[in-house]
Design a protein around this motif. Structure first.
Motif, PDB file in Angstrom:
ATOM      1  N   THR A  76      -2.344  13.769   2.125  1.00  0.00           N
ATOM      2  CA  THR A  76      -1.710  13.619   3.434  1.00  0.00           C
ATOM      3  C   THR A  76      -2.405  12.467   4.143  1.00  0.00           C
ATOM      4  O   THR A  76      -3.626  12.448   4.259  1.00  0.00           O
ATOM      5  N   VAL A  77      -1.608  11.497   4.586  1.00  0.00           N
ATOM      6  CA  VAL A  77      -2.144  10.276   5.195  1.00  0.00           C
ATOM      7  C   VAL A  77      -1.566  10.099   6.596  1.00  0.00           C
ATOM      8  O   VAL A  77      -0.384  10.341   6.826  1.00  0.00           O
ATOM      9  N   ARG A  78      -2.428   9.682   7.502  1.00  0.00           N
ATOM     10  CA  ARG A  78      -1.992   9.312   8.857  1.00  0.00           C
ATOM     11  C   ARG A  78      -1.868   7.789   8.870  1.00  0.00           C
ATOM     12  O   ARG A  78      -2.856   7.073   8.677  1.00  0.00           O
ATOM     13  N   PHE A  79      -0.653   7.305   9.071  1.00  0.00           N
ATOM     14  CA  PHE A  79      -0.412   5.873   9.213  1.00  0.00           C
ATOM     15  C   PHE A  79      -0.407   5.561  10.705  1.00  0.00           C
ATOM     16  O   PHE A  79       0.383   6.114  11.465  1.00  0.00           O
ATOM     17  N   VAL A  80      -1.318   4.695  11.120  1.00  0.00           N
ATOM     18  CA  VAL A  80      -1.385   4.244  12.507  1.00  0.00           C
ATOM     19  C   VAL A  80      -0.726   2.872  12.516  1.00  0.00           C
ATOM     20  O   VAL A  80      -1.245   1.916  11.938  1.00  0.00           O
ATOM     21  N   ILE A  81       0.436   2.809  13.145  1.00  0.00           N
ATOM     22  CA  ILE A  81       1.287   1.627  13.050  1.00  0.00           C
ATOM     23  C   ILE A  81       1.324   0.926  14.397  1.00  0.00           C
ATOM     24  O   ILE A  81       1.582   1.551  15.432  1.00  0.00           O
ATOM     25  N   LYS A  82       1.065  -0.378  14.380  1.00  0.00           N
ATOM     26  CA  LYS A  82       1.070  -1.161  15.614  1.00  0.00           C
ATOM     27  C   LYS A  82       2.051  -2.315  15.498  1.00  0.00           C
ATOM     28  O   LYS A  82       2.043  -3.038  14.502  1.00  0.00           O
ATOM     29  N   ASN A  83       2.875  -2.470  16.519  1.00  0.00           N
ATOM     30  CA  ASN A  83       3.756  -3.634  16.605  1.00  0.00           C
ATOM     31  C   ASN A  83       2.993  -4.713  17.360  1.00  0.00           C
ATOM     32  O   ASN A  83       2.887  -4.676  18.584  1.00  0.00           O
ATOM     33  N   GLU A  90      10.201  -1.684  13.187  1.00  0.00           N
ATOM     34  CA  GLU A  90      10.135  -0.286  12.780  1.00  0.00           C
ATOM     35  C   GLU A  90       9.545  -0.189  11.391  1.00  0.00           C
ATOM     36  O   GLU A  90       9.507  -1.163  10.650  1.00  0.00           O
ATOM     37  N   LEU A  91       9.096   1.006  11.071  1.00  0.00           N
ATOM     38  CA  LEU A  91       8.637   1.309   9.722  1.00  0.00           C
ATOM     39  C   LEU A  91       9.396   2.556   9.280  1.00  0.00           C
ATOM     40  O   LEU A  91       9.361   3.577   9.958  1.00  0.00           O
ATOM     41  N   VAL A  92      10.105   2.403   8.155  1.00  0.00           N
ATOM     42  CA  VAL A  92      10.885   3.500   7.590  1.00  0.00           C
ATOM     43  C   VAL A  92      10.422   3.709   6.153  1.00  0.00           C
ATOM     44  O   VAL A  92      10.433   2.773   5.357  1.00  0.00           O
ATOM     45  N   LEU A  93       9.998   4.941   5.835  1.00  0.00           N
ATOM     46  CA  LEU A  93       9.625   5.291   4.467  1.00  0.00           C
ATOM     47  C   LEU A  93      10.882   5.672   3.691  1.00  0.00           C
ATOM     48  O   LEU A  93      11.795   6.285   4.256  1.00  0.00           O
ATOM     49  N   GLY A  94      10.916   5.354   2.395  1.00  0.00           N
ATOM     50  CA  GLY A  94      12.062   5.771   1.590  1.00  0.00           C
ATOM     51  C   GLY A  94      12.051   5.194   0.201  1.00  0.00           C
ATOM     52  O   GLY A  94      11.194   4.382  -0.141  1.00  0.00           O
ATOM     53  N   LYS A 119       9.990   7.804   9.917  1.00  0.00           N
ATOM     54  CA  LYS A 119      10.620   6.646  10.562  1.00  0.00           C
ATOM     55  C   LYS A 119       9.999   6.466  11.950  1.00  0.00           C
ATOM     56  O   LYS A 119       9.830   7.428  12.681  1.00  0.00           O
ATOM     57  N   LEU A 120       9.717   5.217  12.293  1.00  0.00           N
ATOM     58  CA  LEU A 120       9.119   4.952  13.594  1.00  0.00           C
ATOM     59  C   LEU A 120       9.577   3.591  14.099  1.00  0.00           C
ATOM     60  O   LEU A 120       9.391   2.582  13.424  1.00  0.00           O
ATOM     61  N   SER A 121      10.193   3.576  15.274  1.00  0.00           N
ATOM     62  CA  SER A 121      10.592   2.336  15.941  1.00  0.00           C
ATOM     63  C   SER A 121       9.584   2.063  17.052  1.00  0.00           C
ATOM     64  O   SER A 121       9.225   2.972  17.801  1.00  0.00           O
ATOM     65  N   LEU A 122       9.148   0.813  17.156  1.00  0.00           N
ATOM     66  CA  LEU A 122       8.148   0.463  18.172  1.00  0.00           C
ATOM     67  C   LEU A 122       8.536  -0.808  18.916  1.00  0.00           C
ATOM     68  O   LEU A 122       8.894  -1.816  18.297  1.00  0.00           O
ATOM     69  N   GLN A 123       8.407  -0.762  20.212  1.00  0.00           N
ATOM     70  CA  GLN A 123       8.594  -1.939  21.048  1.00  0.00           C
ATOM     71  C   GLN A 123       7.352  -2.829  20.924  1.00  0.00           C
ATOM     72  O   GLN A 123       6.291  -2.372  20.484  1.00  0.00           O
TER      73      GLN A 123
END
Length: 163
Positions: A76-83, A90-94, A119-123
């Motif tokens: 289990t991984v926590r992805f910390v995503i920054k725009n 956005e970052l979408v896994l698939g 899925k994560l959309s970021l401004q």
């Protein structure tokens, strides 16, 4: 001639309205079509079970850093995503097929915003997290599906290996 032109314009407007209604109706993906994708790539993880965090930066040069990640099956991984850019990303896994299908939906509804597992959309300037458990060996892809971003190279992969 005017009648034919009016009819064609009416048809095109009707088609656009139908397509936008379908996209809005499916904008939250509550119809269950994502269930098969999640099974193929894992499932949402429990934050307390994440043993490591991986920082991912999205930039306007249409790249993810890093674009290649290695994890273990079951991890289990926590992805910390920054725009870090000036435009939404956005970052979408698939899996590739699902990402291609979703990319086509995004063209029809470019303002679609994701706030759901995988899925994560970021401004611009914003940061968020995805916690994911990888349950199968293989490759999990990720991409920015904002129209034009994937085509410009905004994609990456996660290699899931045996424990």
């Amino acid at each position: 001639m005017k009648f034919a032109q009016f009819t064609i314009q009416g048809f095109l407007v009707s088609a656009a309205l139908i397509a936008s209604g379908a996209a809005l109706a499916h904008g939250d993906h509550a119809d269950g079509h994502e269930a098969g994708v999640e099974a193929a790539i894992g499932q949402p993880g429990v934050a307390a079970q994440a043993r490591r965090s991986i920082n991912i930066e999205m930039t306007d040069n249409m790249r993810f850093t890093p674009a290649y990640i290695e994890v273990k099956r079951g991890e289990t991984v926590r992805f910390v995503i920054k725009n870090a850019g000036q435009v939404p990303h956005e970052l979408v896994l698939g899996v590739d097929k699902a990402l291609q299908q979703h990319k086509a939906q995004m063209v029809m509804s470019p303002g679609m915003v994701h706030e759901e597992p995988g899925k994560l959309s970021l401004q611009p300037g914003k940061q968020g997290e995805i916690v994911w458990q990888f349950s199968k060996e293989g490759v999990v892809n990720f991409a920015c599906l904002v129209p034009g971003h994937y085509e410009a190279g905004m994609k990456g992969s996660i290699q899931v290996s045996r424990k």
